[in-house]
Enzyme design. Structure first.
Site, PDB file in Angstrom:
ATOM      1  N   ASP A  81      37.254 -57.206   4.380  1.00  0.00           N
ATOM      2  CA  ASP A  81      34.962 -58.262   4.152  1.00  0.00           C
ATOM      3  C   ASP A  81      35.517 -57.059   3.226  1.00  0.00           C
ATOM      4  O   ASP A  81      35.022 -55.707   3.534  1.00  0.00           O
ATOM      5  CB  ASP A  81      34.902 -58.308   4.995  1.00  0.00           C
ATOM      6  CG  ASP A  81      34.084 -59.978   5.160  1.00  0.00           C
ATOM      7  OD1 ASP A  81      32.944 -59.683   3.852  1.00  0.00           O
ATOM      8  OD2 ASP A  81      33.554 -60.362   5.526  1.00  0.00           O
ATOM      9  N   LEU A 119      23.684 -64.670  10.417  1.00  0.00           N
ATOM     10  CA  LEU A 119      23.147 -63.965  11.726  1.00  0.00           C
ATOM     11  C   LEU A 119      23.457 -65.155  12.525  1.00  0.00           C
ATOM     12  O   LEU A 119      23.205 -65.487  14.014  1.00  0.00           O
ATOM     13  CB  LEU A 119      21.885 -63.105  11.953  1.00  0.00           C
ATOM     14  CG  LEU A 119      22.346 -62.255  11.647  1.00  0.00           C
ATOM     15  CD1 LEU A 119      20.884 -61.731  12.149  1.00  0.00           C
ATOM     16  CD2 LEU A 119      22.796 -61.302  11.666  1.00  0.00           C
ATOM     17  N   ARG A 162      25.547 -67.828  12.735  1.00  0.00           N
ATOM     18  CA  ARG A 162      26.351 -68.151  12.843  1.00  0.00           C
ATOM     19  C   ARG A 162      27.372 -66.765  13.059  1.00  0.00           C
ATOM     20  O   ARG A 162      28.798 -66.916  14.639  1.00  0.00           O
ATOM     21  CB  ARG A 162      27.837 -69.392  12.257  1.00  0.00           C
ATOM     22  CG  ARG A 162      27.546 -69.038  11.131  1.00  0.00           C
ATOM     23  CD  ARG A 162      28.223 -69.560  10.165  1.00  0.00           C
ATOM     24  NE  ARG A 162      27.596 -69.067   8.575  1.00  0.00           N
ATOM     25  CZ  ARG A 162      26.810 -68.297   7.675  1.00  0.00           C
ATOM     26  NH1 ARG A 162      25.576 -68.684   8.381  1.00  0.00           N
ATOM     27  NH2 ARG A 162      27.320 -67.968   6.693  1.00  0.00           N
ATOM     28  N   ASP A 175      36.528 -68.844   3.500  1.00  0.00           N
ATOM     29  CA  ASP A 175      36.568 -70.690   3.773  1.00  0.00           C
ATOM     30  C   ASP A 175      36.389 -70.622   2.565  1.00  0.00           C
ATOM     31  O   ASP A 175      35.635 -71.417   1.373  1.00  0.00           O
ATOM     32  CB  ASP A 175      35.277 -70.532   3.703  1.00  0.00           C
ATOM     33  CG  ASP A 175      33.883 -69.470   2.741  1.00  0.00           C
ATOM     34  OD1 ASP A 175      34.440 -69.252   2.343  1.00  0.00           O
ATOM     35  OD2 ASP A 175      32.694 -69.966   3.119  1.00  0.00           O
ATOM     36  N   ASN A 176      38.052 -70.375   1.305  1.00  0.00           N
ATOM     37  CA  ASN A 176      37.523 -70.721  -0.049  1.00  0.00           C
ATOM     38  C   ASN A 176      39.712 -71.053  -0.017  1.00  0.00           C
ATOM     39  O   ASN A 176      40.269 -70.398   0.485  1.00  0.00           O
ATOM     40  CB  ASN A 176      36.791 -69.915  -0.433  1.00  0.00           C
ATOM     41  CG  ASN A 176      37.283 -68.664  -0.733  1.00  0.00           C
ATOM     42  OD1 ASN A 176      39.009 -68.515  -1.178  1.00  0.00           O
ATOM     43  ND2 ASN A 176      37.071 -67.480  -0.175  1.00  0.00           N
ATOM     44  N   CYS A 225      54.568 -73.411   6.823  1.00  0.00           N
ATOM     45  CA  CYS A 225      53.217 -72.988   6.076  1.00  0.00           C
ATOM     46  C   CYS A 225      52.147 -73.475   5.037  1.00  0.00           C
ATOM     47  O   CYS A 225      51.922 -74.904   5.437  1.00  0.00           O
ATOM     48  CB  CYS A 225      53.907 -71.909   4.386  1.00  0.00           C
ATOM     49  SG  CYS A 225      54.316 -72.805   3.477  1.00  0.00           S
ATOM     50  N   CYS A 275      53.475 -75.517   2.182  1.00  0.00           N
ATOM     51  CA  CYS A 275      54.242 -77.459   2.871  1.00  0.00           C
ATOM     52  C   CYS A 275      53.833 -78.002   3.634  1.00  0.00           C
ATOM     53  O   CYS A 275      53.585 -78.675   2.901  1.00  0.00           O
ATOM     54  CB  CYS A 275      54.891 -76.867   4.753  1.00  0.00           C
ATOM     55  SG  CYS A 275      56.183 -75.863   4.461  1.00  0.00           S
ATOM     56  N   CYS A 278      30.586 -73.472   3.369  1.00  0.00           N
ATOM     57  CA  CYS A 278      29.211 -73.396   3.983  1.00  0.00           C
ATOM     58  C   CYS A 278      27.889 -73.452   3.583  1.00  0.00           C
ATOM     59  O   CYS A 278      26.695 -73.772   4.128  1.00  0.00           O
ATOM     60  CB  CYS A 278      29.414 -72.221   5.918  1.00  0.00           C
ATOM     61  SG  CYS A 278      31.209 -72.812   6.863  1.00  0.00           S
ATOM     62  N   CYS A 336      17.740 -79.194  -8.437  1.00  0.00           N
ATOM     63  CA  CYS A 336      18.285 -79.262  -7.189  1.00  0.00           C
ATOM     64  C   CYS A 336      18.412 -78.224  -6.102  1.00  0.00           C
ATOM     65  O   CYS A 336      17.424 -77.152  -6.930  1.00  0.00           O
ATOM     66  CB  CYS A 336      19.998 -79.479  -7.433  1.00  0.00           C
ATOM     67  SG  CYS A 336      21.324 -78.567  -8.553  1.00  0.00           S
TER      68      CYS A 336
END
Length: 461
Positions: A118, A127, A129, A186-187, A227, A230, A244, A419
Site C-alpha cells: 500500500d 477508521l 472500517r 477497490d478499483n 481467472c 475468464c 466506497c 454537487c
C-alpha cells in the site's frame, strides 16, 4: 549547451542511476529476508526436534502448540494444517477496509510470512472500517500501521512492508515471493493487473469486494478454476465502477468480506478445506443473507489463461491497465472534465458573486440523503436523477429571484449548479444546456472545493 546545463544533466543521470541501484538493493534485501525467515523456521524446527522437547515429531515448539492449540484440536485442520500455514507466505495488496481484518487474522493464525502492499496514508475517515489502524497513525503510512498491528499480535510472523503503489513495473517481483495473493483493492485496473500477474506467475488469488451493504468473494486461478478475465473479459463502463469514496460502505461489510478472504487464504495455504474456486459467495448485509453461486469454468478463449492466451511476462509489463479500463489506478475519487471553460466557475469565483450580492439560483444536484449531511445556504436540492422532471421548479426559482431584485424586464438571475466533487454538476449542466438553460454554470470541484478554498470549517465527507 552551457556548463551548468551539462552539469545538471550529469547530476540527473547520476540520481537516476542511484535510484535504480537502490531499488535493486531493496529487492535483494526483501528476497534475502524471505530466505532467512524460511531458514530460521527450518532451524527452529530442527533444533526443537534434536532437543527432544516436543514429545513428538510434529515440528511445533511448545510455544507454538500452546498458541495454536485451538487449531490443533480441529480434526480437519490439526498439526499438518498448522505446519503448512507456518511454512506459507501470503501477500495482501491493500491495507484498507478489506485488508485490515484479513491481515489481522492471517497474522494471528500463524502464516509464516505476510507481505503488505500500500502506498497510502491513514486518514480520519478510514477508521470507520479500516480497523487495523488507530488515531495515532493518522497521517502516517498504512503499511507501517498495519505491520505494527500484525507484529503486536504475533511477533513470530515475518511481516514484509512494501510501501509503494502496486504497478506493472514492480508487480512480478513482489508477487513472485509469495504463495497466495489477497486482492484487497477497490478499483478495476488493479483487479485486472493483479489477476494477470497471478496468472503469469501461477499464484492463487483470493478476491473480495465490498460496496454499500453488499459484498462478494471468490478464489481465482486455483486448481484449474477460472481467472478474473475468464468471467470479465471486458471491463465494465466507467460510470459503473463505483468506489466506497463515492458511494459509501457500512464499515462492517468489508470487515466481513475481509475475514472471509483470510479464511480462503488460510484454506489455500494450509491445503485444508474446499476453497471458493469456481464459486462466488455473495453477501446481502441488509437481509443478513449469504448466497453461494456457481461460476462459469475457465474460458478456453481467455486472453490470460486460455488455450491460446496472449499474456506473457512482457505483455504484462507493456499493458496499460488504466487505458484498458478507462479508470485511474489512483485511489482518489473520479474527476471528470466534460464542460468548456466558459461553462464553469471556481468555488472562489462563486463565493465572490455571493458576497457581491449577485442575484442567482444555486441548484444542488446531489441525492437527497447527501443533501441532508451538509449543504450551502439558500441552495435548492434537485437530484440529478430528477432534474429533467423538475425544470419548471428551476424556472420558477429564477423568475422569483429576478423579481425579488427588481431586475429590468428581459433580464434574469444567474444559474449555478453544485454537487459533492464537481462530476454530477457537470452532467447536470450538460443536460440543462440541451434543455434551454444555456447560461447554467458548474462550480468546479463542488463542495469539496468550497471547503478547501473558501471555508475550511465547512464539513467534508
Amino acid at each position: 549547451m552551457d556548463s551548468n546545463s551539462v552539469e545538471a544533466t550529469r547530476i540527473r543521470q547520476e540520481i537516476d542511476s542511484l535510484k535504480s541501484k537502490k531499488l535493486n538493493i531493496e529487492q535483494q534485501i526483501s528476497s534475502l529476508e524471505a530466505q532467512l525467515h524460511q531458514l530460521e523456521l527450518n532451524s527452529n524446527t530442527a533444533s526443537s526436534l534434536s532437543n527432544g522437547n516436543l514429545g513428538n515429531s510434529n515440528g511445533l515448539s511448545p510455544d507454538m502448540i500452546y498458541r495454536y492449540s485451538r487449531h490443533l484440536l480441529l480434526p480437519s485442520f490439526g498439526v499438518q494444517g498448522q505446519a503448512n500455514l507456518l511454512k506459507s507466505s501470503v501477500l495482501v495488496i491493500g491495507a484498507g477496509g478489506l485488508g485490515s481484518p484479513a491481515l489481522l487474522y492471517l497474522a494471528a493464525c500463524g502464516v509464516g510470512r505476510i507481505g503488505i502492499v500500500d502506498h497510502d496514508i491513514v486518514e480520519l475517515n478510514n477508521l470507520q472500517r479500516q480497523i487495523i489502524h488507530t488515531e495515532a497513525y493518522i497521517g502516517k503510512s498504512k503499511v507501517e500501521s498495519a505491520a505494527d498491528a500484525c507484529r503486536s499480535i504475533n511477533s513470530s510472523t515475518q511481516i514484509v512492508e512494501h510501501k509503494e503503489a502496486f504497478r506493472t513495473s514492480n508487480a512480478l517481483e513482489i508477487v513472485s515471493k509469495y504463495d497466495v495473493v489477497v486482492d484487497a483493492t477497490d478499483n478495476a485496473p488493479s483487479r485486472y493487473m493483479i489477476n494477470d500477474c497471478c496468472v503469469v506467475l501461477g499464484k492463487p488469488l483470493v478476491s473480495g469486494a465490498a460496496l454499500g451493504l453488499e459484498g462478494q468473494l471468490t478464489v481465482y486461478n486455483y486448481n484449474g478454476g477460472p481467472c478474473y478475465r475468464c468471467l470479465f473479459p471486458t471491463p465494465p463502463p466507467t460510470n459503473a465502477c463505483q468506489r466506497c469514496a463515492d458511494s459509501g460502505v457500512l464499515g462492517v461489510v468489508p470487515g466481513v468480506i475481509g475475514c472471509l478472504q483470510a479464511l480462503e487464504a488460510i484454506k489455500v495455504a494450509s491445503l485444508v478445506g474446499e476453497p471458493l474456486s469456481g464459486r462466488m459467495l455473495l453477501l446481502d448485509a441488509v437481509s443478513g443473507r449469504f448466497r453461494n453461486v456457481k461460476l462459469r469454468g475457465r474460458s478456453l478463449q481467455c486472453e490470460a489463461c486460455g488455450d491460446h492466451a496472449v499474456l506473457t511476462r512482457q505483455t504484462f509489463l507493456d499493458f496499460d491497465y488504466e487505458k484498458f479500463t478507462q479508470t485511474p489506478l489512483s485511489p482518489g475519487p473520479l474527476k471528470l472534465n466534460l464542460l468548456s471553460v466558459d461553462a464553469r466557475i471556481s468555488s472562489t469565483e462563486y463565493s465572490e458573486k455571493v458576497t457581491e450580492g449577485e442575484t442567482h439560483v444555486l441548484v444542488d444536484v446531489r441525492p437527497a440523503h447527501h443533501y441532508k449531511i451538509v449543504s450551502l445556504p439558500n441552495s435548492i436540492n434537485i437530484p440529478l436523477s430528477t432534474l429533467e422532471d423538475r425544470l419548471p421548479e428551476i424556472s420558477a426559482s429564477l423568475e422569483k429571484e429576478a423579481k425579488k431584485d427588481s431586475l429590468d424586464s428581459g433580464s434574469s438571475a444567474s444559474l449555478f449548479v453544485i454537487c459533492r466533487r464537481g462530476n454530477d454538476s457537470q452532467r447536470a449542466v450538460e443536460l440543462l444546456h440541451k434543455l434551454g438553460f444555456s447560461s447554467a454554470k458548474d462550480i468546479i470541484g463542488g463542495l469539496e472545493s468550497w471547503a478547501h478554498n473558501v471555508d475550511p470549517k465547512f464539513p467534508t465527507y
